[in-house]
Design an enzyme around this catalytic site. Structure first.
Site, short mmCIF file in Angstrom:
data_model
loop_
_atom_site.label_atom_id
_atom_site.label_comp_id
_atom_site.label_asym_id
_atom_site.label_seq_id
_atom_site.Cartn_x
_atom_site.Cartn_y
_atom_site.Cartn_z
N LEU A 53 -69.92 83.07 88.77
CA LEU A 53 -69.25 83.98 89.69
C LEU A 53 -70.05 84.23 90.96
O LEU A 53 -69.51 84.78 91.92
CB LEU A 53 -68.98 85.32 89.00
CG LEU A 53 -68.20 85.27 87.68
CD1 LEU A 53 -68.17 86.65 87.04
CD2 LEU A 53 -66.79 84.74 87.90
N TYR A 103 -67.03 79.18 104.94
CA TYR A 103 -66.94 79.66 103.57
C TYR A 103 -66.23 78.64 102.69
O TYR A 103 -66.71 78.28 101.61
CB TYR A 103 -66.21 81.00 103.54
CG TYR A 103 -66.01 81.58 102.16
CD1 TYR A 103 -67.09 81.82 101.32
CD2 TYR A 103 -64.73 81.91 101.70
CE1 TYR A 103 -66.90 82.36 100.06
CE2 TYR A 103 -64.53 82.45 100.44
CZ TYR A 103 -65.62 82.67 99.62
OH TYR A 103 -65.44 83.21 98.37
N LYS A 107 -67.64 76.40 99.44
CA LYS A 107 -67.03 76.45 98.11
C LYS A 107 -66.64 75.04 97.64
O LYS A 107 -66.80 74.71 96.46
CB LYS A 107 -65.81 77.37 98.13
CG LYS A 107 -66.15 78.85 98.11
CD LYS A 107 -66.78 79.27 96.78
CE LYS A 107 -66.90 80.76 96.64
NZ LYS A 107 -67.49 81.18 95.34
N ASN A 132 -57.24 86.56 96.63
CA ASN A 132 -58.03 87.77 96.84
C ASN A 132 -57.97 88.63 95.58
O ASN A 132 -56.92 89.16 95.23
CB ASN A 132 -57.48 88.56 98.03
CG ASN A 132 -57.65 87.81 99.34
OD1 ASN A 132 -58.73 87.75 99.91
ND2 ASN A 132 -56.56 87.21 99.82
N HIS A 279 -41.39 134.24 76.47
CA HIS A 279 -42.01 135.29 75.67
C HIS A 279 -41.16 135.53 74.41
O HIS A 279 -39.98 135.14 74.36
CB HIS A 279 -42.13 136.58 76.48
CG HIS A 279 -42.91 136.41 77.75
ND1 HIS A 279 -44.15 135.82 77.78
CD2 HIS A 279 -42.62 136.76 79.04
CE1 HIS A 279 -44.60 135.80 79.02
NE2 HIS A 279 -43.68 136.37 79.81
N PRO A 280 -41.73 136.14 73.38
CA PRO A 280 -40.97 136.40 72.14
C PRO A 280 -39.66 137.12 72.43
O PRO A 280 -39.60 138.09 73.20
CB PRO A 280 -41.92 137.28 71.32
CG PRO A 280 -43.28 136.85 71.77
CD PRO A 280 -43.14 136.58 73.24
N GLY A 281 -38.57 136.62 71.83
CA GLY A 281 -37.25 137.22 71.99
C GLY A 281 -36.50 136.78 73.21
O GLY A 281 -35.31 137.10 73.35
#
Length: 368
Positions: A53, A103, A107, A132, A279-281
């Site tokens: 690499l 480049y 390569k 890329n 909430h409760p109820g």
């Protein structure tokens, strides 16, 4: 299997080493720019395979292309031959190898050294002319425009686009790593060009717009389609560039005497996710929908759901509790409500099949 990895501390190398560490029977032999000739020779003598690499793609002096790409590859091949090792080599070349720039020329020269190594040793060589590569741990202003855009947009920094219509070819790091692992399992024979993909093509302007859309999700709550393909990979890359202080963000909360309602996430075409408390109820709902559907899941507490058919007055009730997960769906044409029948606060997760539209709420108050 001992795998010599050149460029082991680079973008692809770091991802590959993590993948190798996740699998039994693999040991990475890392070679970096800090490694000397003796270390390279030792690793070459021990390796069962090589993932090459290492390379130079943005030097200050163009002469570094030859030294970092072609000459180092020749050194690697010599080390393998002198060690008497006919081991397979996968090489991270570039699509630039098809072009006559410094480049690309370096390569191609590196590929030539590896072809001669394959002929001399009989080993398999895979030549990967990668597009890329993008993904987590890539470097902004070095590896790809994706890395630069993600880094800058995640930090509120400007980005530069010279030609929005220019096409860029991209390949995701996970796909690259998966292909390199496949090579280790089946290197084939001889030296040959190999593919890693899928390769995605996108205009630079569209790429920038997509990454900006990821940023905007935090204000609109509307997610991009991030489950598949290029958008999935770009989103993973974008969030990998978030600084730790940006790992979290607030969402809207609406409260009244009954409890709170919190929106978490909306989607373009698969509804939205929220949660509410009672909430409760307390009873919430007391309405019906013509088309909208919902799914309720009690996370904590106990709830009773009531339903009434608008035409027949048929009724139905069902109870659920957080200890035994149960999804309850609302049905078009049935009025419904939900009551907290426990002693503690009720917490309920809610999914609706569409984003709430205040102009067309499809929610009509009704007795249940």
């Amino acid at each position: 299997m001992k795998v010599l990895v050149t460029g082991a501390d680079g973008f692809i190398g770091q991802n590959l080493r993590v993948a190798l560490a996740e699998r039994e029977g693999f040991e990475a032999l890392p070679i970096t720019r800090a490694s000397g000739d003796a270390e390279l020779a030792e690793a070459a003598a021990a390796a069962d395979a090589v993932i090459h690499l290492a390379g130079i793609n943005r030097p200050q002096d163009p002469a570094e292309f030859t030294a970092g790409n072609a000459d180092f590859t020749a050194t690697l091949c010599t080390a393998l031959l002198e060690a008497g090792r006919a081991v397979p080599v996968a090489f991270a070349s570039s699509i630039q190898a098809e072009r006559d720039n410094p480049y690309g020329t370096s390569k191609r020269a590196a590929e030539g050294h590896l072809r001669r190594y394959a002929e001399a040793s009989g080993a398999a060589v895979g030549l990967y002319r990668f597009a890329n590569v993008f993904g987590k741990w890539s470097r902004p202003n070095y590896n790809s425009a994706v890395a630069t855009f993600c880094h800058n947009i995640a930090r509120g920094l400007p980005i530069r686009i010279d030609d929005p219509s220019a096409e860029v070819r991209l390949v995701y790091i996970d796909d690259v790593v998966a292909e390199l692992l496949r090579f280790l399992g089946d290197p084939g024979q001889g030296a040959a060009l190999r593919d890693a993909g899928p390769v995605h093509s996108i205009a630079v302007g569209e790429l920038a717009r997509q990454i900006e859309a990821f940023r905007d999700v935090r204000s609109t709550l509307v997610s991009e389609r991030v489950g598949t393909g290029l958008v999935r990979a770009l989103y993973a890359t974008y969030v990998s560039f978030l600084p730790p202080e940006a790992f979290s963000y607030g969402v809207p909360k609406y409260g009244d005497a009954r409890g709170v309602f919190v929106e978490m996430l909306k989607t373009p075409d698969c509804g939205q996710f929220s949660f509410f408390t009672a909430h409760p109820g307390i009873t919430r709902g007391g309405h019906y929908h013509h088309t909208k559907t919902e799914k309720f899941l009690v996370i904590r507490g106990r709830a009773r759901y009531r339903f009434r058919h608008l035409l027949t007055d048929e009724t139905f009730e069902v109870e659920s509790a957080g200890e035994e997960p149960l999804v309850v769906e609302t049905i078009p044409g049935w009025a419904h409500d939900i009551t907290n029948i426990g002693d503690d606060e009720l917490v309920v997760m809610l999914w609706a099949n569409e984003i709430f539209d205040r102009q067309k709420p499809d929610t009509v108050a009704s007795r249940v």
